[in-house]
Scaffold this motif. Sequence first.
Motif, short mmCIF file in Angstrom:
data_model
loop_
_atom_site.label_atom_id
_atom_site.label_comp_id
_atom_site.label_asym_id
_atom_site.label_seq_id
_atom_site.Cartn_x
_atom_site.Cartn_y
_atom_site.Cartn_z
N GLU A 178 0.82 -1.21 0.00
CA GLU A 178 0.00 0.00 0.00
C GLU A 178 0.85 1.26 0.00
OE1 GLU A 178 -2.71 -0.07 3.20
OE2 GLU A 178 -3.83 -1.83 2.50
N GLU A 179 1.99 1.22 0.70
CA GLU A 179 2.89 2.38 0.74
C GLU A 179 3.48 2.64 -0.64
OE1 GLU A 179 4.89 5.67 2.17
OE2 GLU A 179 3.19 4.53 2.95
N GLU A 180 3.86 1.57 -1.33
CA GLU A 180 4.41 1.74 -2.67
C GLU A 180 3.35 2.28 -3.63
OE1 GLU A 180 7.80 -1.80 -2.70
OE2 GLU A 180 5.76 -2.23 -3.39
N VAL A 181 2.14 1.81 -3.49
CA VAL A 181 1.06 2.33 -4.35
C VAL A 181 0.82 3.80 -4.06
CG1 VAL A 181 -1.40 2.17 -4.87
CG2 VAL A 181 -0.05 0.08 -4.61
N ARG A 182 0.83 4.18 -2.80
CA ARG A 182 0.62 5.58 -2.43
C ARG A 182 1.73 6.46 -2.98
NH1 ARG A 182 1.81 9.44 1.32
NH2 ARG A 182 3.52 8.18 2.15
N ILE A 183 3.00 5.99 -2.84
CA ILE A 183 4.13 6.77 -3.35
C ILE A 183 4.02 6.93 -4.87
CG2 ILE A 183 6.63 6.78 -3.68
CD1 ILE A 183 5.78 7.60 -0.91
N ASN A 184 3.66 5.86 -5.56
CA ASN A 184 3.54 5.95 -7.02
C ASN A 184 2.43 6.93 -7.42
OD1 ASN A 184 5.60 4.12 -7.54
ND2 ASN A 184 4.21 2.35 -7.51
N GLN A 185 1.33 6.94 -6.67
CA GLN A 185 0.26 7.89 -6.96
C GLN A 185 0.72 9.32 -6.71
OE1 GLN A 185 -3.07 6.64 -4.60
NE2 GLN A 185 -3.63 4.95 -5.98
N LEU A 186 1.46 9.53 -5.65
CA LEU A 186 1.98 10.86 -5.37
C LEU A 186 2.95 11.31 -6.46
CD1 LEU A 186 2.62 10.66 -1.52
CD2 LEU A 186 0.76 11.85 -2.70
N ILE A 187 3.78 10.37 -6.94
CA ILE A 187 4.74 10.71 -8.00
C ILE A 187 4.01 11.09 -9.28
CG2 ILE A 187 6.52 9.75 -9.51
CD1 ILE A 187 7.55 8.14 -7.12
N GLU A 188 2.99 10.30 -9.66
CA GLU A 188 2.24 10.62 -10.87
C GLU A 188 1.51 11.95 -10.73
OE1 GLU A 188 2.29 9.16 -13.72
OE2 GLU A 188 3.71 7.67 -12.98
N SER A 189 0.99 12.23 -9.55
CA SER A 189 0.34 13.52 -9.33
C SER A 189 1.35 14.66 -9.43
CB SER A 189 -0.34 13.53 -7.97
OG SER A 189 -0.96 14.79 -7.72
N LEU A 190 2.56 14.42 -8.90
CA LEU A 190 3.59 15.46 -8.95
C LEU A 190 4.05 15.71 -10.38
CD1 LEU A 190 5.47 17.37 -7.42
CD2 LEU A 190 7.06 15.46 -7.14
N ARG A 191 4.13 14.66 -11.20
CA ARG A 191 4.55 14.85 -12.59
C ARG A 191 3.59 15.77 -13.34
NH1 ARG A 191 8.54 11.25 -14.09
NH2 ARG A 191 8.69 9.33 -12.86
N GLY A 192 2.30 15.71 -12.97
CA GLY A 192 1.35 16.60 -13.62
C GLY A 192 1.47 18.05 -13.21
N GLN A 193 2.23 18.31 -12.13
CA GLN A 193 2.37 19.68 -11.65
C GLN A 193 3.72 20.29 -11.97
OE1 GLN A 193 0.63 18.17 -7.50
NE2 GLN A 193 0.91 20.38 -7.51
N VAL A 194 4.64 19.48 -12.50
CA VAL A 194 6.01 19.94 -12.69
C VAL A 194 6.36 19.91 -14.18
CG1 VAL A 194 8.44 19.48 -12.17
CG2 VAL A 194 6.69 19.15 -10.41
N THR A 195 7.06 20.95 -14.62
CA THR A 195 7.58 21.03 -15.98
C THR A 195 9.06 21.39 -15.91
OG1 THR A 195 5.44 21.80 -16.78
CG2 THR A 195 7.33 22.13 -18.23
N MET A 196 9.89 20.60 -16.62
CA MET A 196 11.33 20.84 -16.66
C MET A 196 11.76 21.04 -18.09
SD MET A 196 12.58 17.93 -13.96
CE MET A 196 11.68 17.64 -12.42
N ARG A 197 12.60 22.05 -18.32
CA ARG A 197 13.04 22.34 -19.68
C ARG A 197 14.36 23.07 -19.66
NH1 ARG A 197 12.34 27.54 -21.63
NH2 ARG A 197 11.41 29.01 -20.13
N GLN A 198 15.03 23.01 -20.81
CA GLN A 198 16.25 23.78 -20.99
C GLN A 198 15.89 25.18 -21.46
OE1 GLN A 198 18.82 22.22 -24.03
NE2 GLN A 198 20.46 23.69 -23.66
N VAL A 199 16.52 26.17 -20.90
CA VAL A 199 16.25 27.56 -21.27
C VAL A 199 17.06 27.89 -22.51
CG1 VAL A 199 16.29 29.97 -20.54
CG2 VAL A 199 15.79 28.16 -18.87
N GLY A 200 16.38 27.92 -23.67
CA GLY A 200 17.07 28.23 -24.91
C GLY A 200 18.16 27.21 -25.21
N GLN A 201 19.33 27.72 -25.63
CA GLN A 201 20.49 26.88 -25.90
C GLN A 201 21.54 27.00 -24.80
OE1 GLN A 201 20.68 24.82 -28.50
NE2 GLN A 201 18.63 25.48 -29.15
N SER A 202 21.13 27.54 -23.66
CA SER A 202 22.07 27.76 -22.56
C SER A 202 22.20 26.49 -21.73
CB SER A 202 21.59 28.92 -21.69
OG SER A 202 20.36 28.58 -21.06
N ALA A 203 23.05 26.58 -20.73
CA ALA A 203 23.25 25.47 -19.80
C ALA A 203 22.36 25.62 -18.57
CB ALA A 203 24.72 25.40 -19.39
#
Length: 578
Positions: A147-172
């Motif tokens: 049940e703990e693993e299922v809860r963590i996986n649900q939290l992770i999937e929910s977090l993925r829907g709230q987070v966006t990661m990207r490279q800013v232009g051609q910079s580092a």
Amino acid sequence: MVYRSPAIALPPSAGAPDASPVSMQSVLLFLRMRWVTILSTIGVFFGLAFFYVVLAVPTYSTSSLLLLARQTSGTDAQALEVQASFIEGQLEIANSNDVLAAVVSRPEIASGPDFEQATPSVFARLRGVIASSSDPVAEQPTVTPSEEEVRINQLIESLRGQVTMRQVGQSAVIEIAASSVDPRSAVDIANAIATEYIARNIAMKSSGARTYSEWLGRLVTEQQRELVTSANALSQFRSEGDPRDQFKLIELQSVADARKTLYENTLTRYTEAKQQITYPVSDATVVSKAGLPLTKAHPRRGLILAFSLMVGLLVGLMLALARHATDRRVMRPERLAIEAGLPFVAPLTSLKSRMGGRKTPISLFAKEQQGSSSGLNLARDISELGASLSVIRRLKHSPVIGVVGTEPNVGASTTVFGLAREWSDMGIRVLLIDASTDATLSQFLAPDAKFGISNVLENARLFDAAMVRLTPTLAFLPIGTGSVATPASRISSQRTDLSLKDLKDKFDAIFVDLPASSISADARSIASSLDGLVVVARYRQTSVDKILETVRRLRDAGGDVLGGVVNFSNAPSSSSPV
């Protein structure tokens, strides 16, 4: 734009196509006709958008910026390729389950409003369905998650829907953006991901340095033994060997020096590896931490409402165009003239209730001659219609013209009365005959008449008693009573005591009000006996197909259709027919 022709050329021709089928007048006509559809569609879309922005839960967004250590090697092109690959790999690490699991394990994150009842998003469930359907033979997992693993996986999937990661232009620089219904929670999520990513990066480097240092430690020990062995061999040769064998001495000295140099280099790298274990340095540095957002990122009310108006307008125009294209009602008289092959199609703009009520002919004349705009419009249209028909007077002696409506109550009686009055005003001796079954003209012009056309056809001597003199040049013959057969059918049978030829000798023009073609065949019966026919239809009520069928049947019966009339009395009063 109404198709008008000052004169007609018989026989009628189909005419030429419009030079400019799309004009400003046709556009204005389209908008006047379909504005309800367009505005209704815009209202629906705007209403949906309004309810959405009112009911949608507002979210706040913020982001933190990380600077990655540049990985450069080789040429500039190779360096850019290496850097792009390195940044892409770091983005994957930052979005990995390990980093996100560490984030959702934090009490301040797990207890936030976004994770209280975390369930997999629709997109997450859709990805799972696609993944399972793409590999139907995949083995089912043999281990049931806790049940703990299922809860963590649900939290992770929910977090993925709230987070966006990207490279800013051609910079580092990479951006980690987080959204939440609580601005403070958005800040915590963005900063927590940046912190956990750096910690993960440090742990990975520390783990790599530890493994590397262990290998270097074994290598240093081995090289130390080899260095001792080579040094002992050199010392032994110097003490016991032949002093004259200089080549051997040089060889042993070179080996000892090489092993010493290799040992010292390995020892230096081993020391550096030990330092990386005790003090590892991350590849990323926080350039800017996430700040508290002051305004909502979603929904953007102004943008959504403006977009809904634009979409509503486009959809409304499409629906209106579709309705306009499939609408077969009379809307463009000039197109009707082309399709039906009529020399002209004239408008009548003010026929509302013109024949209603118990009025005398004199009062009707006076009403139309008043300075009202409706009276002036009707007088103008009748005048132009009379001018369009005037050419038949030069082609035919005392022409007999029948006026027939495609259906009842389209204004045929008023049209024929207006034509008779127009020609009589020009000094032409005109006879107006009421042969319509509804007897509209008879009820209006001669309500107390005892004889009419039905009686005259049986006994020509009753003509003078049946005729009603409206003006010195306009005579009216009501329908009369006493005959089962209609006047038109009687005339077409040619078994009457009075013929149309007899009437032509007494008048310069004869107009006949005929029953509507949809309820009576009288117009077809008498068509070949008339010099011409005028078909009357109502704007936006009569079908074009019905008009075409009426014209075809009249022509098949031997009638000569001179033109058409469109009654615009049901058109918007604020606009003239176009």
